[in-house]
Design a protein around this motif. Sequence first.
Motif, PDB file in Angstrom:
ATOM      1  N   LYS A 171       0.822  -1.287  -0.093  1.00 41.36           N
ATOM      2  CA  LYS A 171       0.031  -0.084  -0.097  1.00 41.36           C
ATOM      3  C   LYS A 171       0.778   1.231  -0.031  1.00 41.36           C
ATOM      4  CE  LYS A 171      -4.012  -2.181   2.486  1.00 41.36           C
ATOM      5  NZ  LYS A 171      -4.823  -2.059   3.549  1.00 41.36           N
ATOM      6  N   ILE A 174       2.338   1.659  -3.511  1.00 40.60           N
ATOM      7  CA  ILE A 174       1.339   2.531  -4.289  1.00 40.60           C
ATOM      8  C   ILE A 174       1.266   3.967  -3.969  1.00 40.60           C
ATOM      9  CG2 ILE A 174      -1.030   2.583  -5.210  1.00 40.60           C
ATOM     10  CD1 ILE A 174       0.296   0.085  -6.057  1.00 40.60           C
ATOM     11  N   LYS A 219      -2.221  -8.859  -6.288  1.00 38.93           N
ATOM     12  CA  LYS A 219      -3.172  -7.828  -6.279  1.00 38.93           C
ATOM     13  C   LYS A 219      -2.630  -6.493  -6.353  1.00 38.93           C
ATOM     14  CE  LYS A 219      -6.217  -6.195  -2.431  1.00 38.93           C
ATOM     15  NZ  LYS A 219      -6.638  -6.302  -1.023  1.00 38.93           N
ATOM     16  N   TYR A 220      -1.730  -5.951  -5.643  1.00 42.49           N
ATOM     17  CA  TYR A 220      -1.369  -4.678  -5.775  1.00 42.49           C
ATOM     18  C   TYR A 220      -0.230  -4.282  -6.938  1.00 42.49           C
ATOM     19  CZ  TYR A 220      -3.213  -4.225  -1.114  1.00 42.49           C
ATOM     20  OH  TYR A 220      -4.044  -4.062  -0.068  1.00 42.49           O
ATOM     21  N   LEU A 222      -1.219  -4.712  -9.756  1.00 46.39           N
ATOM     22  CA  LEU A 222      -2.139  -4.505 -10.783  1.00 46.39           C
ATOM     23  C   LEU A 222      -2.675  -2.845 -10.496  1.00 46.39           C
ATOM     24  CD1 LEU A 222      -4.318  -7.794 -11.062  1.00 46.39           C
ATOM     25  CD2 LEU A 222      -2.820  -6.894 -12.678  1.00 46.39           C
ATOM     26  N   GLN A 223      -2.323  -2.538  -9.461  1.00 44.71           N
ATOM     27  CA  GLN A 223      -2.701  -0.904  -9.204  1.00 44.71           C
ATOM     28  C   GLN A 223      -1.588  -0.091  -9.143  1.00 44.71           C
ATOM     29  OE1 GLN A 223      -4.716  -1.082  -5.203  1.00 44.71           O
ATOM     30  NE2 GLN A 223      -5.157  -3.102  -5.504  1.00 44.71           N
TER      31      GLN A 223
END
Length: 364
Positions: A171, A174, A219-220, A222-223
């Motif tokens: 997190k 990102i 998961k992350y 892709l962000q």
Amino acid sequence: MESGFYGQTLKVSGSLRKHCGLPVYHDTDETVDLWLQSNQIDKVVVLLIDAMGTSVVQKHLNDDAFLRKYMVKSITSVFPPTTTASTTSIRTGKTPAENGWLGWNQYFHEVDDNIILFLNRGQYSHMAYPYVVSKALPVVFTEDELGDTGDSIWPGWSVHNPCQTFEDMWKKIISISLHENRKYVYAYWDQFDTWMHRNGPSDVSTGEKLREINAVCEKYALQLPEGTGVIIIADHSQIDVEKHNLEDHPEIVECFSHLPGLEPRTVAFHIRQDRLEVFPSLFEKAYGNDFDLYTRQQILDLKMFGERPCERMHEFIGDYLAIAKGNISLVYGTGDKTVKGDHAGGRKEEAIVPLILYPQTGNI
């Protein structure tokens, strides 16, 4: 011992430094160079997952897992394949020999003690030495050289961008990547290494931990903001080991002028002058099946720690260096007898790590 086998992570560091406009001290990695160009990477995240070696990834993850799908090749760590040497090398673009950061603890004559480089305290004495390492072996890291355009993210023990969980780290990756002026981010996660030290790389629970890491990465990733690329890499791998205590051989301990340094699988021995001749035969009798023993000059000639050795190399590697070829780790004193996984020795699988690149939309 194949000295030319090691050091490919150093090339990855060279590619990143070249991309960031910083001085490059060694060759670059052609795959990373091409990836940066063909995927039009503007911002780079380097996520180093401690001990996530190729052998561990291949054992516990299926072919279609995210980390295997985006693994472009395997590369080798510097020697010895251990966190102190490898992460410092990756973060500076220089060899362990150049940096002088060779292993977990090193002997420093100015305090007559073995200091744990990362912790600034004595390995055996537990004395605090807050300034010795930084004065003797100063290093400047890539993310710091970049000033405001560079940043780093750490586990919860750090005061700078600390993260309590691996998901928290992603997190933060990102979030920092969304900053317009951030061009380079180094993120380091140590808990997988800690887990394998305690449970062993072959344990079923290790596979469960790695699959959790894989799911979070997928998961992350892709962000990630457009134009941001992530390099997922490790500093070394681990193998299943058993601990042996040097104190079980008092005839060997009697030879020491200082207590052993570096690592349990690459051990630096400082030997009394009157025992220099007898020590090799004593060590060979006790551990010859599991370790190869080298003189200081042999190690320097082989350039095991890399080119351009710093002036303190002679002191740090001792009179003899023992490199593990089996599955034994040597400790002195009580040590941690619960350790089931280890690294830093001469087995090839200890040094082979994955190079994972995301995204891959160009020629890579």
